[in-house]
Design a protein around this motif. Structure first.
Motif, short mmCIF file in Angstrom:
data_model
loop_
_atom_site.label_atom_id
_atom_site.label_comp_id
_atom_site.label_asym_id
_atom_site.label_seq_id
_atom_site.Cartn_x
_atom_site.Cartn_y
_atom_site.Cartn_z
N GLU A 57 0.90 -1.25 0.11
CA GLU A 57 0.12 0.23 0.09
C GLU A 57 0.92 1.10 -0.11
O GLU A 57 0.45 2.24 -0.75
N LYS B 247 -9.04 1.14 -5.92
CA LYS B 247 -9.63 0.15 -6.62
C LYS B 247 -9.14 -1.40 -6.14
O LYS B 247 -9.80 -2.54 -6.55
N TYR B 248 -8.03 -1.47 -5.82
CA TYR B 248 -7.29 -2.77 -5.92
C TYR B 248 -6.64 -2.99 -4.53
O TYR B 248 -6.45 -2.10 -3.71
N SER B 249 -6.79 -4.39 -3.96
CA SER B 249 -6.13 -4.71 -2.75
C SER B 249 -4.55 -5.01 -3.40
O SER B 249 -4.36 -5.54 -4.42
N THR C 147 -5.38 -6.83 -6.90
CA THR C 147 -6.66 -7.44 -7.26
C THR C 147 -7.82 -6.69 -6.94
O THR C 147 -7.72 -6.25 -5.89
N ALA C 148 -8.66 -6.59 -7.81
CA ALA C 148 -9.73 -5.68 -7.81
C ALA C 148 -10.50 -5.87 -6.31
O ALA C 148 -10.94 -7.08 -6.16
N LYS C 149 -10.93 -4.73 -5.73
CA LYS C 149 -11.82 -4.87 -4.59
C LYS C 149 -13.06 -3.96 -5.05
O LYS C 149 -13.84 -4.08 -4.01
N VAL C 150 -13.35 -3.46 -6.00
CA VAL C 150 -14.40 -2.88 -6.54
C VAL C 150 -15.14 -3.51 -7.72
O VAL C 150 -14.15 -4.16 -8.42
N LYS C 151 -16.24 -3.36 -8.07
CA LYS C 151 -16.87 -3.88 -9.20
C LYS C 151 -16.38 -3.31 -10.57
O LYS C 151 -15.98 -4.12 -11.62
N TYR D 238 -9.20 -6.98 -13.91
CA TYR D 238 -9.65 -7.60 -12.65
C TYR D 238 -8.04 -7.76 -11.87
O TYR D 238 -8.20 -7.46 -10.46
N LYS D 239 -7.11 -7.88 -12.47
CA LYS D 239 -5.89 -8.16 -11.72
C LYS D 239 -4.82 -7.51 -12.51
O LYS D 239 -4.95 -7.41 -13.64
N LYS E 257 -10.77 -11.26 -15.43
CA LYS E 257 -11.18 -12.03 -14.22
C LYS E 257 -11.02 -13.44 -14.37
O LYS E 257 -10.48 -14.20 -13.85
#
Lengths: 244, 360
Positions: free
Chosen positions: A27, A134-136, A152-156, A161-162, A182
């Motif tokens: 982060e 948007k991402y983890s 990795t996406a944490k929102v839709k 996606y990655k 995805k």
């Protein structure tokens, strides 16, 4: 004697405020990346070189941006594309075609389509939110002077996606990015070939994007001039400016 | 001519920023009429785009065009009034005030969200728009005032100025953006012939781009007739784009036996039937090549046109188009009318095009 010398070194470091090296989290790294890549305002002149096999097409543009939510671009070259304009406000985008003298809203999955024939899609151009939003993030390791991170996406509503990102440890600019669907399919690969410093900020001024769904093609995005945190003329990010 | 003279003398006006561009297009056509006879024609079009920003408040734009037609046989292929002469299809001045933009002269007024049909776009009407999508619509003499009321909102006033002003079309349109949708409402007075109110919207629902446009028309002959379109588009992950548009024509007939052919051929009517469907597919094969396949169906008489199209950018400013218009339907349908009724003599023919466009 040696112990006393070592103790002296440690005390000096403490006085000088030099702390021992601390491992950065994923982060923290992405936060620094976001800090480099986002700005209050910017004005760019740029060109895209679109390679199709042995052929290349050059397109030039002038762009204005304010924060992450507003941008306006106008193509100035070649003649067939001159006057094509794009306006982005938040998650919405409009295009003006001088040949039909009409602005068109680019909506839905039409945003997946190629922008001006390049490997960039309208979705790529629309991306604005910070990666951290948007991402983890997880730090996968280090390699050749870069941090390697898995996102990795944490929102839709994200385009990819990655992502796997290589971030330069000195400039905190993403030097390579692998963009995945995805399903795990690798869709695009982005590399940064040139980084410049603008008043204490590092910014990529030459990037190459390869769309792996197409054979033998790539697009180079080259910023030929950039000004950050400059006043943008009022009325720039409006439909009025789009159709003028 | 006044505007062209101004543009030509502007280099002597200090601070004027000039813009010069345009295109030349050669279009080779092969028409196979219903008797199976082939007809060859070649259309050449030169269009100049001349603009000048005289001050930050005033600019002018002139677009003269010249079209000539070489054909193997005398056929009414194009409107004879549009060929072999210089036509100023655009010639207008723009005044930029803080509160409004004013445009005076021959211009394009583009209202509506439909791709093929625009019930609310009555100032520059056009038929079969998809067939020559890159072509400009004919300009109209008008005064237009656009008043911005925000980034995406505003009012638009238009008055057509050719002829008796008490009888020409006048319109007002308000537009805005709410959520992820653009909306607009309009009112157009036809002079002595009636009026219409209109509404349109475009946006996104569940990943589909959606658009709709509705006009309710009141004329001396008909009250409350509705024309409407509904359109959807979607792009798959592999880049294949699909577009569907449905057109409800309240002024059209539900049965082909009732078609008003006289009004159609005189230009009073642009469509004969009650409903139409457009279906289009597009795919970028690579960065400089695209293939399209479109269908235009008259849902009443089931005649239809198939329009395959191939585009390739040969060089930075050189584009090649290879296209066809293939007509199907029984005789007496809209796209294959009774030859005895067809004053053009070539409706219902299949047409094949090779177009080369040089932009500069």
């Amino acid at each position: 004697m040696k112990f006393r010398l070592l103790l002296l070194v440690i005390i000096c470091c403490a006085v000088a405020g030099i702390a021992p090296a601390v491992q950065m989290s994923g982060e923290d790294i992405i936060r620094k990346v976001d800090s480099n890549l986002t700005f209050d305002s910017a004005q760019f002149e740029a060109k895209m070189l679109i390679y199709v096999g042995d052929e290349v097409r050059e397109k030039r543009m002038i762009s204005y941006a304010e924060g992450a939510d507003k941008s306006f671009s106008e193509f100035t070259y070649p003649a067939r594309d001159k006057g094509v304009k794009y306006l982005k406000l938040g998650d919405q985008m409009w295009m003006y075609l001088p040949s039909v003298e009409k602005s068109i809203k680019i909506a839905g999955h039409m945003l997946r389509q190629s922008m001006m024939g390049s490997d960039y899609s309208y979705e790529d151009a629309l991306e604005s939110r910070k990666l951290l939003d948007k991402y983890s993030i997880s730090l996968a390791g280090e390699k050749e002077g870069n941090y390697v991170l898995d996102l990795t996406a944490k929102v839709k509503d994200v385009t990819y996606y990655k992502r796997k990102v290589w971030v330069d440890k000195t400039t905190f600019i993403p030097m390579r990015g692998e963009l995945y669907a995805k399903s795990g399919k690798l869709l695009k690969v982005s590399t940064t070939e040139k980084v410049e410093e603008f008043g204490g900020r590092f910014y990529p001024t030459k990037s190459v994007l390869r769309n792996l769904l197409r054979k033998n093609s790539r697009t180079e995005f080259i910023i030929t001039s950039a000004k950050f945190n400059v006043p943008i003329p009022s009325g720039t990010f409006t439909e009025r400016n789009l159709t003028r | 001519m006044l505007l062209l003279t101004l543009w030509l003398t502007l280099p002597s006006v200090a601070g004027a920023e000039l813009d010069f561009g345009g295109y030349y297009k050669n279009e080779l056509l092969y028409i196979v009429n219903r008797e199976g006879k082939g007809i060859v024609a070649d259309v050449n079009k030169l269009r100049l785009r001349l603009g000048a920003d005289i001050t930050s408040y005033l600019s002018i734009r002139v677009e003269p065009q010249y079209v000539n037609l070489i054909k193997s046989e005398q056929i009414p292929l194009l409107d004879e009034s549009e060929i072999d002469k210089v036509d100023f299809d655009r010639a207008y001045a723009e005044i930029f005030l803080p509160a409004a933009d004013i445009t005076v002269g021959v211009q394009r007024v583009a209202w509506g969200t439909g791709y093929l049909w625009n019930p609310t776009d009555v100032f520059n009407p056009f038929a079969l728009a998809f067939a020559i999508a890159e072509e400009e619509r004919n300009g109209v003499d008008a005064v237009r005032v656009e008043v911005p009321l925000g980034n995406l909102s505003g009012l638009d006033f238009v008055v057509l100025t050719a002829g008796d002003l008490t009888k020409t079309k006048k319109g007002i349109r308000g537009k805005t953006n709410i959520g992820m949708f653009d909306y607009s409402m309009s009112y157009i007075a036809y002079g002595e012939d009636g009026s219409q109110v209109g509404f349109d919207a475009s946006g996104e629902i569940f990943g589909f781009g959606v658009r709709t446009e509705i006009a309710q028309i009141h004329t001396t002959n008909e009250a409350g007739t509705v024309k409407a379109i509904a359109g959807w588009n979607y792009t798959f992950e592999n880049g294949l784009g699909v577009d569907i548009e449905y057109f409800f024509n309240g002024m059209g007939e539900k049965h082909e036996d009732n078609y008003d052919w006289n009004a159609y051929f005189s230009g009073e009517l642009q469509q004969l039937a009650h409903s139409y469907v457009y279906l289009g597919f597009s795919k970028l094969l690579d960065e400089i090549t695209e293939a399209r396949l479109s269908f235009l169906v008259n849902a009443v008489d089931e005649s239809f046109i198939v329009y395959p199209s191939y585009w390739r950018n040969l060089h930075e400013n050189v584009d090649l188009f290879i296209e066809a218009l293939i007509v199907s339907g029984a005789e007496g349908t809209e796209f294959k009318p009774d030859p005895a009724l067809d004053p053009t003599g070539f409706l219902g023919s299949n047409m094949y095009f090779a177009k080369l466009k040089f932009s500069f």
